[in-house]
Structure formats: structure tokens, C-alpha cells
Design a protein around this motif. Structure first.
Motif, PDB file in Angstrom:
ATOM      1  N   ALA A 117      13.758  48.788  42.637  1.00 37.38           N
ATOM      2  CA  ALA A 117      12.711  49.803  42.771  1.00 37.38           C
ATOM      3  C   ALA A 117      13.329  51.202  42.739  1.00 37.38           C
ATOM      4  N   PHE A 118      14.634  51.293  42.930  1.00 36.87           N
ATOM      5  CA  PHE A 118      15.321  52.588  42.963  1.00 36.87           C
ATOM      6  C   PHE A 118      16.261  52.801  41.788  1.00 36.87           C
ATOM      7  N   THR A 119      16.842  51.721  41.271  1.00 37.94           N
ATOM      8  CA  THR A 119      17.866  51.885  40.241  1.00 37.94           C
ATOM      9  C   THR A 119      17.896  50.683  39.297  1.00 37.94           C
ATOM     10  N   ASP A 120      18.275  50.965  38.035  1.00 42.16           N
ATOM     11  CA  ASP A 120      18.433  49.879  37.061  1.00 42.16           C
ATOM     12  C   ASP A 120      19.819  49.255  37.158  1.00 42.16           C
ATOM     13  N   ARG A 121      20.740  49.941  37.818  1.00 36.45           N
ATOM     14  CA  ARG A 121      22.110  49.426  37.929  1.00 36.45           C
ATOM     15  C   ARG A 121      22.115  48.163  38.806  1.00 36.45           C
ATOM     16  N   ARG A 122      22.607  47.051  38.255  1.00 35.45           N
ATOM     17  CA  ARG A 122      22.608  45.800  38.996  1.00 35.45           C
ATOM     18  C   ARG A 122      23.992  45.485  39.555  1.00 35.45           C
ATOM     19  N   VAL A 123      24.057  45.326  40.865  1.00 35.26           N
ATOM     20  CA  VAL A 123      25.290  44.886  41.537  1.00 35.26           C
ATOM     21  C   VAL A 123      25.172  43.381  41.711  1.00 35.26           C
ATOM     22  N   ILE A 124      26.200  42.649  41.310  1.00 40.23           N
ATOM     23  CA  ILE A 124      26.122  41.186  41.422  1.00 40.23           C
ATOM     24  C   ILE A 124      27.205  40.631  42.348  1.00 40.23           C
ATOM     25  N   LEU A 125      26.918  39.440  42.882  1.00 41.38           N
ATOM     26  CA  LEU A 125      27.938  38.645  43.556  1.00 41.38           C
ATOM     27  C   LEU A 125      28.417  37.657  42.501  1.00 41.38           C
ATOM     28  N   ALA A 126      29.625  37.895  42.005  1.00 37.45           N
ATOM     29  CA  ALA A 126      30.132  37.119  40.866  1.00 37.45           C
ATOM     30  C   ALA A 126      30.994  35.950  41.344  1.00 37.45           C
ATOM     31  N   ASP A 127      30.881  34.835  40.612  1.00 38.72           N
ATOM     32  CA  ASP A 127      31.757  33.686  40.867  1.00 38.72           C
ATOM     33  C   ASP A 127      32.374  33.183  39.562  1.00 38.72           C
ATOM     34  N   ASP A 128      32.230  33.990  38.513  1.00 40.52           N
ATOM     35  CA  ASP A 128      32.651  33.571  37.179  1.00 40.52           C
ATOM     36  C   ASP A 128      33.213  34.775  36.437  1.00 40.52           C
ATOM     37  N   PRO A 133      36.086  30.118  36.941  1.00 38.41           N
ATOM     38  CA  PRO A 133      36.046  30.593  38.327  1.00 38.41           C
ATOM     39  C   PRO A 133      37.014  31.763  38.492  1.00 38.41           C
ATOM     40  N   LEU A 134      36.762  32.636  39.456  1.00 38.34           N
ATOM     41  CA  LEU A 134      37.658  33.774  39.666  1.00 38.34           C
ATOM     42  C   LEU A 134      39.038  33.269  40.086  1.00 38.34           C
ATOM     43  N   PRO A 135      40.113  33.980  39.694  1.00 38.00           N
ATOM     44  CA  PRO A 135      41.451  33.574  40.139  1.00 38.00           C
ATOM     45  C   PRO A 135      41.568  33.646  41.666  1.00 38.00           C
ATOM     46  N   ALA A 136      42.476  32.844  42.217  1.00 35.36           N
ATOM     47  CA  ALA A 136      42.584  32.660  43.670  1.00 35.36           C
ATOM     48  C   ALA A 136      42.513  33.966  44.465  1.00 35.36           C
ATOM     49  N   GLY A 137      43.272  34.956  44.099  1.00 33.01           N
ATOM     50  CA  GLY A 137      43.327  36.189  44.874  1.00 33.01           C
ATOM     51  C   GLY A 137      42.082  37.056  44.772  1.00 33.01           C
ATOM     52  N   LYS A 138      41.192  36.742  43.837  1.00 34.00           N
ATOM     53  CA  LYS A 138      39.998  37.576  43.632  1.00 34.00           C
ATOM     54  C   LYS A 138      38.714  36.875  44.055  1.00 34.00           C
ATOM     55  N   GLY A 139      38.799  35.549  44.233  1.00 32.45           N
ATOM     56  CA  GLY A 139      37.583  34.770  44.462  1.00 32.45           C
ATOM     57  C   GLY A 139      37.557  34.094  45.816  1.00 32.45           C
ATOM     58  N   PRO A 140      36.689  33.097  45.970  1.00 32.65           N
ATOM     59  CA  PRO A 140      35.772  32.596  44.939  1.00 32.65           C
ATOM     60  C   PRO A 140      34.659  33.593  44.566  1.00 32.65           C
ATOM     61  N   PHE A 141      34.432  34.615  45.432  1.00 36.60           N
ATOM     62  CA  PHE A 141      33.288  35.509  45.195  1.00 36.60           C
ATOM     63  C   PHE A 141      33.736  36.965  45.226  1.00 36.60           C
ATOM     64  N   ARG A 142      33.168  37.739  44.295  1.00 38.09           N
ATOM     65  CA  ARG A 142      33.499  39.158  44.219  1.00 38.09           C
ATOM     66  C   ARG A 142      32.228  39.948  43.945  1.00 38.09           C
ATOM     67  N   LEU A 143      32.056  41.076  44.630  1.00 35.01           N
ATOM     68  CA  LEU A 143      30.980  41.984  44.240  1.00 35.01           C
ATOM     69  C   LEU A 143      31.437  42.676  42.971  1.00 35.01           C
ATOM     70  N   VAL A 144      30.539  42.808  42.008  1.00 41.46           N
ATOM     71  CA  VAL A 144      30.870  43.567  40.806  1.00 41.46           C
ATOM     72  C   VAL A 144      29.849  44.690  40.678  1.00 41.46           C
ATOM     73  N   VAL A 145      30.395  45.909  40.715  1.00 45.31           N
ATOM     74  CA  VAL A 145      29.595  47.128  40.784  1.00 45.31           C
ATOM     75  C   VAL A 145      29.833  47.921  39.508  1.00 45.31           C
ATOM     76  N   PRO A 146      28.962  47.750  38.504  1.00 44.00           N
ATOM     77  CA  PRO A 146      29.174  48.478  37.255  1.00 44.00           C
ATOM     78  C   PRO A 146      28.808  49.954  37.408  1.00 44.00           C
ATOM     79  N   GLY A 147      29.246  50.765  36.455  1.00 42.83           N
ATOM     80  CA  GLY A 147      28.800  52.151  36.391  1.00 42.83           C
ATOM     81  C   GLY A 147      29.444  53.088  37.387  1.00 42.83           C
TER      82      GLY A 147
END
Ligand SMILES: Nc1nc2c(c(=O)[nH]1)N[C@H]1C(S)=C(S)[C@@H](COP(=O)(O)O)O[C@H]1N2
Ligand SMILES: [Mo]
Length: 168
Positions: A117-128, A133-147
Motif C-alpha cells: 500500500a506504500f511501495t512497489d519495492r518488494r522485500v523477500i525472505l529468500a531460500d533460493d 539453496p543458499l550457501p551455508a554461511g548465507k542461509g537457509p534464509f536471507r532477507l533480500v532488499v532490492p533497490g
């Protein structure tokens, strides 16, 4: 080898094992969603796999683009019963999401930053990451904040998403 020498070596082996374990802090296989929620969650990769998937691009610290896939954080907040969309008014606009990681790293977003409702920019919780799958030191889950100019809020090894009021 004498018996005392044998025990000495064994002790040293146990000690170095413990030290190495203390240094490598593995992130658990789930992400908790807690705080100002009506439904606290513990999301596994299997849960995320059943949700609507989104892919976003992120430049790493060396400027190289990578495609990360996962679930829109707003969908996760909706599932947990966090105020989103039309409900994101008045005092609810003072709420924030703190993402906590296995290494103690933390980053913060106001809820409005995550809301369609405020922004088109999508922040995701990534697992891929590019189909894997994300490498050991980065995963299993990472927030990905584009822009953003730096990937510093794209925090790795996320263990918990905490919703709070800024004025408590
Ligand atoms: N858990 C955690 N996530 C983190 C960090 C960190 O120290 N711990 N560093 C951030 C910073 S400052 C950068 S630049 C990026 C680096 O991500 P990259 O390895 O994909 O380039 O990760 C971010 N995510
Ligand atoms: Mo960074």
C-alpha cells in the motif's frame, strides 16, 4: 602411545571440536515470527515452498547481480496477523520489523517500507539463490532488499522477524 598421552590427545581433540562448534553458529532450519502478531509462526523451507514465490535481483558487495527467490515479507506478515495494507494507519505506522540473524546481526524496517500500500519495492525472505539453496554461511534464509545502494540490510542467516511498536 602411553595411556596418559592417549587421554591427553583425546582431551585436546574434544576441546578443539568444542571451540570450532562455538565459532560456527549454524542458523536453524526455520524462521520465527514474533512480537506484535496475532499468530506467532515458525516457518520452514517447506512452508515457504507452499507460498507465492517471488524473484528479486540483488547486487552483492562486489557489484555482481544475483537472482534470489523466496516469499514476499508482506505475505509472511499477513500470515502472522500483522497489521498491513488498510490496517497500516495511525499508531500502526509506528511499528517496525527487526530481523535477527544467527551471528547477532540485526536490521530494522518500518512496516510501511514492506507494505504494497506504500511501495512497489518488494522485500523477500529468500531460500533460493539461482535455483539452489543458499550457501551455508548465507542461509537457509536471507532477507533480500532490492533497490538500495548497499546490500547491508539484506541480512543472512535470518532466525527471527520481530514486530514491535517504536513507542513503548
Ligand atoms: N547475518 C548477517 N547478514 C549480513 C551481514 C552480516 O554481517 N551478518 N552483513 C551485511 C553486509 S554489510 C553486506 S555488504 C552484505 C554482503 O552480502 P553478499 O555476501 O551477498 O555480498 O551482507 C549483509 N548481511
Ligand atoms: Mo557491507
Amino acid at each position: 602411545m602411553s595411556i596418559s598421552r592417549f587421554y591427553g590427545v583425546l582431551l585436546l581433540a574434544c576441546f578443539s571440536f568444542c571451540v570450532s562448534q562455538a565459532q560456527v553458529k549454524e542458523a536453524p532450519a526455520y524462521v520465527k515470527v514474533t512480537g506484535e502478531v496475532t499468530r506467532p509462526l515458525q516457518l520452514t523451507a517447506a512452508d515457504l515452498a507452499r507460498m507465492k514465490r517471488t524473484t528479486v535481483q540483488l547486487k552483492d558487495r562486489d557489484g555482481k547481480e544475483h537472482a534470489y527467490t523466496g516469499v514476499d515479507v508482506q505475505d509472511i506478515l499477513n500470515l502472522a496477523g500483522v497489521t498491513t495494507g488498510e490496517q497500516l494507519r495511525r499508531e500502526n505506522l509506528t511499528k517496525y520489523m527487526l530481523a535477527r540473524c544467527a551471528d547477532g546481526y540485526e536490521v530494522l524496517f518500518s512496516l510501511a517500507e514492506l507494505d504494497s500500500a506504500f511501495t512497489d519495492r518488494r522485500v523477500i525472505l529468500a531460500d533460493d539463490l539461482e535455483g539452489k539453496p543458499l550457501p551455508a554461511g548465507k542461509g537457509p534464509f536471507r532477507l533480500v532488499v532490492p533497490g538500495e545502494h548497499r546490500p547491508a540490510r539484506s541480512c543472512q542467516q535470518v532466525v527471527e522477524l520481530i514486530i514491535r511498536f517504536a513507542k513503548d
